[in-house]
Design an enzyme around this catalytic site. Structure first.
Site, PDB file in Angstrom:
ATOM      1  N   SER A 106     -92.349 -48.402 -17.824  1.00  0.00           N
ATOM      2  CA  SER A 106     -91.535 -47.390 -18.494  1.00  0.00           C
ATOM      3  C   SER A 106     -91.748 -47.148 -19.980  1.00  0.00           C
ATOM      4  CB  SER A 106     -90.060 -47.675 -18.254  1.00  0.00           C
ATOM      5  OG  SER A 106     -89.762 -47.491 -16.907  1.00  0.00           O
ATOM      6  N   SER A 160     -89.842 -44.535 -17.433  1.00  0.00           N
ATOM      7  CA  SER A 160     -88.517 -43.948 -17.535  1.00  0.00           C
ATOM      8  C   SER A 160     -88.104 -43.654 -18.981  1.00  0.00           C
ATOM      9  CB  SER A 160     -87.488 -44.900 -16.913  1.00  0.00           C
ATOM     10  OG  SER A 160     -87.435 -46.113 -17.649  1.00  0.00           O
ATOM     11  N   LYS A 194     -83.559 -45.413 -26.708  1.00  0.00           N
ATOM     12  CA  LYS A 194     -83.366 -45.060 -25.299  1.00  0.00           C
ATOM     13  C   LYS A 194     -81.899 -45.274 -24.936  1.00  0.00           C
ATOM     14  CE  LYS A 194     -85.328 -46.094 -20.720  1.00  0.00           C
ATOM     15  NZ  LYS A 194     -86.289 -46.939 -19.976  1.00  0.00           N
TER      16      LYS A 194
END
Lengths: 491, 96
Positions: A178, A154, A79
């Protein structure tokens, strides 16, 4: 070798058996990223050169007969909120469009040491603020199961990449939902570890009292292998906790003790998709069928978790994002020519650099912490947080693990949810876990209208082994982790 | 809790966030609903509940500061010409 179905364990075995080299595997993934990333927008940047270099070095070590870990030569996606030395780290924000970190996050150092191949940095909601993957300055990520839908956020790109076979596993972060929500929306195993289990040195901060680095895998074993490598205390992160790291892959397979499991009644709320409810109830029946004792349990303050979270999160976000001031690093109007005052540098740099959701949280948090309101909002939220922690503690005096639906609904369409409050409701079954610092996993448990549904397993602090054990048993009993998106439909 | 109007201009100044008129207008409209939702917390009795400091109750591993007594008159001296007070650098104090 079908990359869509390949697992870390299988790829590792294939490399040990000499069927494929890490270089070949990495090149195959890079080709696949070229093919599908334009449609999915899962990656913000792809590290082709360094990935091939790392893969070659592992191949050399393997040929030399060196002892290698299960992650050696395995392409892993990161990420883009976790810093990587000399390669761009944007946090999904225009604010950090050109930010080149000078060091690797501890989790990256650990992955590299284990021989993992960092293949690229994945798309995410700006600073991890979002539940859909739509709040990225680099465009929305799309769900490989239906590209008109969100993959959840997210950690949207980390989920989409693994689900579409554009990486074998990935790291995400979970502050309120997330990792688990995108895992549920893309039919993956997503792990949010105990607060302090994994070092956050090098994680761009959002909500420091709740942020965790987690993992995505296609199977429970893959997720356990990844967590094994990144878990553990770190002198570079004062909030990481000294606690021995058990053998997670081993515990997944071996730990077969009968558990007492609570089903949280408040998480089957009104307005929940009835087919999702049925799917999750079927999963609970399967778990009962494994010989575990399943009882109903209540978390009396469950309804208060979401408003509590959406006061504490913006408060901490407003404080953590204060460092982006246009002076030290990040987007700055100073580079654009004349400015008249210091406040203009702050205000314009921040207005131009932050996206709408970051601004919304900064404003909400600044308000909740401002004089005259801090006691009513922030402090009251921290008091209710104590009650939420007590609820979990009471529940765990009766049961070993808790079960809930990961989400009351399946993945929604891109641009479908415009109201920020409705978007916040996506985290309704998930954010209490972060407020209490507990470990939890979302595992695939079925489909509704061809879209994945997730089951959340929550445990006591540092009970990841028990969670993996139950998840693995469930996985062996069902075939949900062996379902794959139709990539011919991904244009 | 929403008895007082959310002052968007004041908050954006505190946050050092320049907002366009359109952005301010939109945020103001949204915050009405969001803060109304937060009002759910007002009804919860927390009189005897302490706020959370750390989710797992962890405590600092560092010791408390130890105060070394120093005579301030000896440390802080007034410069006779400028009338300013001069203090030695921390490094000097540390090694003295």
């Amino acid at each position: 070798m079908d990359l869509l179905k390949l697992t870390i364990s299988q790829a590792s075995q294939a490399m040990c058996d000499g069927e494929v080299s890490s270089e070949e595997l990495t090149e195959a993934y890079l080709d696949r990223i070229n093919q599908f990333n334009p449609s999915l927008n899962a990656y913000i940047s792809v590290e082709s050169q360094s990935a091939i270099k790392q893969a070659k070095s592992i191949d050399t070590d393997r040929k030399a007969g060196k002892s290698l870990s299960a992650l050696a030569g395995i392409p892993i996606a990161i990420k883009d909120i976790i810093v990587t030395k000399d390669s761009k780290t944007t946090a999904g924000s225009k604010m950090l469009e050109n930010y080149q970190p000078s060091y690797d996050a501890t989790v990256i150092t650990k992955l590299k040491k284990a021989g993992a191949v960092i293949i690229g940095k994945t798309n995410c909601d700006e600073f991890g603020l979002g539940s859909s993957g739509e709040n990225s300055a680099y465009g929305a990520t799309r769900n490989p199961w239906d590209t008109s839908r969100v993959p959840g956020g997210s950690s949207s790109g980390s989920a989409a990449a693994v689900a579409a076979g554009l990486a074998l596993g990935s790291l995400g972060t979970d502050t309120g939902s997330s990792v688990r929500l995108p895992a549920a929306f893309t039919s993956l195993v997503g792990v949010k570890p105990t607060y302090g289990r994994v070092s956050r040195r090098g994680l761009i901060a959002s909500t420091s009292s709740a942020d965790t680095i987690g993992v995505f895998g296609k199977t429970v074993l893959d997720a356990a292998l990844l967590l094994q490598v990144i878990a553990g205390a770190d002198s570079g992160d004062a909030t990481s906790i000294e606690e021995p790291v058990p053998d997670y892959p081993g515990a997944s397979k071996k730990n077969r003790r009968k558990l007492k499991i609570g089903v949280v009644k408040e998480y089957f709320q009104k307005g929940m998709n009835s087919d999702v409810a049925k799917t999750v109830e079927n999963a609970i029946q399967t778990i009962r069928g494994l010989g575990h004792e399943v009882v109903e349990i209540s978390l009396p303050h469950a309804e208060a978790a979401l408003p509590t979270y959406y006061l504490i999160n913006p408060s901490e976000v407003s404080s953590n994002l204060a460092r982006y001031d246009g002076i030290r690093y990040g987007h700055s109007v100073l580079k654009q020519g004349e400015v008249n005052s210091l406040s203009e540098v702050f205000e314009r740099s921040r207005d131009e650099g932050f996206g709408p959701e970051s601004k919304r949280r900064i404003m909400l948090g600044t308000f909740a912490l401002s004089r005259g309101y801090a006691d009513k909002y922030y402090l009251q939220a921290q008091r209710v947080r104590t009650l939420l922690i007590q609820d979990f503690s009471n529940a765990f005096s009766r049961v070993d693990l808790l079960l809930t639906p990961t989400s009351p609904n399946v993945a929604f369409h891109i641009n479908e949810v415009q109201d920020p409050l409705l978007m916040y409701l996506s985290d309704i079954n998930l954010c209490a876990v972060n407020l209490a610092g507990l470990p939890a996993v979302s595992i695939p448990c079925g489909f509704v209208d061809s879209l994945p549904v997730g089951l959340q397993i929550i445990g006591q602090p540092f009970s990841e082994s028990d969670i993996f054990s139950l998840a693995y048993q469930y996985e062996q009993e069902t075939d949900w982790t062996e379902q794959y998106p139709d990539m011919t439909a991904v244009k | 809790m929403t008895d007082q109007k959310f002052n968007i201009e004041k908050i954006s100044q505190l946050a050092r966030l320049g907002l366009t008129k359109q952005e301010s207008k939109e945020l103001e409209a949204e915050f009405g609903d969001i803060l109304k939702y937060m009002d759910k917390l007002k009804k919860i009795d927390t009189d005897s509940t302490p706020p959370t400091d750390h989710v797992l109750g962890s405590e600092n591993i560092t010791r408390s500061d130890q105060v070394a007594s120093q005579d301030s008159k000896l440390i802080i001296k007034q410069n006779k010409q400028t009338k300013n007070y001069q203090i030695p650098s921390v490094r000097t104090l540390w090694t003295s």
